[in-house]
Design an enzyme around this catalytic site. Structure first.
Site, PDB file in Angstrom:
ATOM      1  N   ASP A  13       0.706 -67.581   0.592  1.00 56.01           N
ATOM      2  CA  ASP A  13      -0.659 -67.151   0.898  1.00 56.01           C
ATOM      3  C   ASP A  13      -0.676 -66.650   2.337  1.00 56.01           C
ATOM      4  O   ASP A  13       0.256 -66.870   3.103  1.00 56.01           O
ATOM      5  CB  ASP A  13      -1.628 -68.328   0.729  1.00 56.01           C
ATOM      6  CG  ASP A  13      -3.064 -67.915   1.016  1.00 56.01           C
ATOM      7  OD1 ASP A  13      -3.492 -66.864   0.495  1.00 56.01           O
ATOM      8  OD2 ASP A  13      -3.757 -68.598   1.791  1.00 56.01           O
ATOM      9  N   SER A  14      -1.787 -66.012   2.697  1.00 52.17           N
ATOM     10  CA  SER A  14      -1.944 -65.556   4.074  1.00 52.17           C
ATOM     11  C   SER A  14      -2.113 -66.741   5.034  1.00 52.17           C
ATOM     12  O   SER A  14      -1.947 -66.592   6.232  1.00 52.17           O
ATOM     13  CB  SER A  14      -3.164 -64.645   4.159  1.00 52.17           C
ATOM     14  OG  SER A  14      -4.295 -65.308   3.622  1.00 52.17           O
ATOM     15  N   CYS A  76      -2.471 -65.769  -2.856  1.00 53.62           N
ATOM     16  CA  CYS A  76      -3.455 -64.946  -2.145  1.00 53.62           C
ATOM     17  C   CYS A  76      -3.983 -63.836  -3.073  1.00 53.62           C
ATOM     18  O   CYS A  76      -3.203 -63.041  -3.603  1.00 53.62           O
ATOM     19  CB  CYS A  76      -2.778 -64.326  -0.929  1.00 53.62           C
ATOM     20  SG  CYS A  76      -3.847 -63.254   0.024  1.00 53.62           S
ATOM     21  N   GLU A 155     -13.016 -71.981   6.803  1.00 56.20           N
ATOM     22  CA  GLU A 155     -12.038 -72.434   7.804  1.00 56.20           C
ATOM     23  C   GLU A 155     -12.716 -73.263   8.890  1.00 56.20           C
ATOM     24  O   GLU A 155     -12.089 -74.089   9.538  1.00 56.20           O
ATOM     25  CB  GLU A 155     -11.316 -71.231   8.406  1.00 56.20           C
ATOM     26  CG  GLU A 155     -10.597 -70.439   7.338  1.00 56.20           C
ATOM     27  CD  GLU A 155      -9.118 -70.254   7.567  1.00 56.20           C
ATOM     28  OE1 GLU A 155      -8.665 -70.406   8.702  1.00 56.20           O
ATOM     29  OE2 GLU A 155      -8.418 -69.946   6.573  1.00 56.20           O
ATOM     30  N   CYS A 187     -10.899 -65.345  -4.435  1.00 57.51           N
ATOM     31  CA  CYS A 187     -10.338 -65.556  -3.093  1.00 57.51           C
ATOM     32  C   CYS A 187      -9.959 -67.028  -3.000  1.00 57.51           C
ATOM     33  O   CYS A 187     -10.681 -67.897  -3.509  1.00 57.51           O
ATOM     34  CB  CYS A 187     -11.371 -65.209  -2.036  1.00 57.51           C
ATOM     35  SG  CYS A 187     -10.865 -65.648  -0.354  1.00 57.51           S
ATOM     36  N   HIS A 189     -10.183 -69.184  -0.798  1.00 60.63           N
ATOM     37  CA  HIS A 189     -11.093 -70.111  -0.103  1.00 60.63           C
ATOM     38  C   HIS A 189     -12.353 -70.465  -0.892  1.00 60.63           C
ATOM     39  O   HIS A 189     -12.992 -71.466  -0.611  1.00 60.63           O
ATOM     40  CB  HIS A 189     -11.538 -69.492   1.226  1.00 60.63           C
ATOM     41  CG  HIS A 189     -10.459 -69.440   2.261  1.00 60.63           C
ATOM     42  ND1 HIS A 189      -9.274 -68.783   2.048  1.00 60.63           N
ATOM     43  CD2 HIS A 189     -10.390 -69.968   3.501  1.00 60.63           C
ATOM     44  CE1 HIS A 189      -8.519 -68.896   3.134  1.00 60.63           C
ATOM     45  NE2 HIS A 189      -9.173 -69.607   4.032  1.00 60.63           N
TER      46      HIS A 189
HETATM   47  N1  DGL Z   1      -5.988 -65.648   0.966  1.00 53.95           N
HETATM   48  C1  DGL Z   1      -6.946 -64.582   1.037  1.00 53.95           C
HETATM   49  C2  DGL Z   1      -7.356 -64.188  -0.397  1.00 53.95           C
HETATM   50  O1  DGL Z   1      -7.292 -64.968  -1.328  1.00 53.95           O
HETATM   51  C3  DGL Z   1      -8.163 -64.974   1.855  1.00 53.95           C
HETATM   52  C4  DGL Z   1      -7.883 -65.124   3.338  1.00 53.95           C
HETATM   53  C5  DGL Z   1      -7.426 -63.830   3.972  1.00 53.95           C
HETATM   54  O2  DGL Z   1      -8.230 -62.898   4.112  1.00 53.95           O
HETATM   55  O3  DGL Z   1      -6.258 -63.755   4.320  1.00 53.95           O
HETATM   56  O4  DGL Z   1      -7.758 -63.078  -0.603  1.00 53.95           O
END
Ligand code: DGL
Length: 265
Positions: A13-14, A76, A155, A187, A189
């Site tokens: 993930d990011s 992600c 976050e 997403c 989050h």
């Molecule tokens: N992990 C990203 C997603 O699911 C969200 C956070 C980001 O923008 O990096 O799209």
């Protein structure tokens, strides 16, 4: 050579968001070892171009394949939307993204075939969810909306704050008016905002991609006889920036203390 069954699953993930996926994989596949990579030095991905996300994803794939993973989950949504189809072709290891499992689940639970999709700017702009939904169910109607403030709210732990509710109302009122009966939380989050999103989208079924992808991976591993026979697996966490802040937020996501190692890709 280590048997394929006992090799770890790679998840990337990011940043910390993909821990929602790691948490679900741990729940549905308790015996698996997991190698988790969070690209904390370069988060967020949600507003970056395809070219950049693809370059990052390739670097992470090289790291995970070096670790001998038997499968990679692109947790992600942004990377799944923009880079998945390219990296799938470039590696022999199976690569699974979050789009297809989320789409299948939403169509399964929707009765009126009016589906909402929310995600980052890049995910929504890519149209990946919409394309997949229409490919699976040509008669369905798709209503999408980017919600860029949701990631920083999560976050910063604004899970149930009145400010979050107000922003959710602003973002979601358009989709609500379209009478969708299922909403894909596109997403990493957003599952942490389920309570607030649920208040705004009363009566609408929320699709948590992290659960959908974990069930999907379980099926895929069992079908290929690749599931681990261990009772309890372990997770190793790697990040590209200071592990401190990752571990602090990870504690909220996982409700337990974790330690992580910083690596330079
Ligand atoms: N992990 C990203 C997603 O699911 C969200 C956070 C980001 O923008 O990096 O799209």
């Amino acid at each position: 050579m280590r048997s394929l069954k006992n090799r770890p699953i790679g998840i990337f993930d990011s940043g910390v968001g993909g821990l929602t996926v790691a948490r679900s994989v741990r729940k549905y596949l308790p015996g698996e070892n997991i190698v988790y990579f969070g690209d904390t030095a370069r988060v967020p991905y949600g507003n970056k171009s395809r070219e950049t996300i693809l370059r990052f994803s390739r670097e992470i794939m090289a790291f995970l394949t070096e670790k001998g993973v038997k499968m990679v989950i692109v947790a992600c949504n942004t990377a799944s939307s923009l880079a998945l189809s390219a990296i799938k072709k470039e590696y022999t290891v199976p690569v699974i993204g979050v789009i297809e499992p989320g789409v299948k689940e939403s169509l399964k639970i929707s009765t009126n075939k009016r589906v909402g999709v929310i995600g980052t700017r890049s995910t929504v702009a890519s149209g990946a969810y919409k394309k997949k939904l229409l490919a699976e169910e040509p008669s369905c109607r798709v209503f999408s909306r980017d919600c860029p403030m949701f990631v920083p709210l999560v976050e910063n732990r604004f899970f149930n704050d009145p400010a979050t509710l107000r922003i959710a109302e602003l973002y979601l009122s358009g989709i609500r008016k379209r009478k969708v009966d299922s909403l894909i939380l596109g997403c990493t989050h957003y599952p942490l905002l389920k309570t607030v999103i649920g208040k705004v989208m009363k009566g609408v079924k929320l699709v948590d991609s992290s659960v959908a992808v974990a069930k999907y991976v379980k099926k895929a591993l069992e079908a290929e006889d690749m599931a681990s026979s261990r009772k309890r697996g372990k997770t190793a966490y790697f990040v590209s920036d200071d592990p401190g802040s990752f571990c602090r937020v990870a504690r909220i996501f996982l409700k337990q203390k974790v330690s992580a190692r910083k690596i330079i890709l």
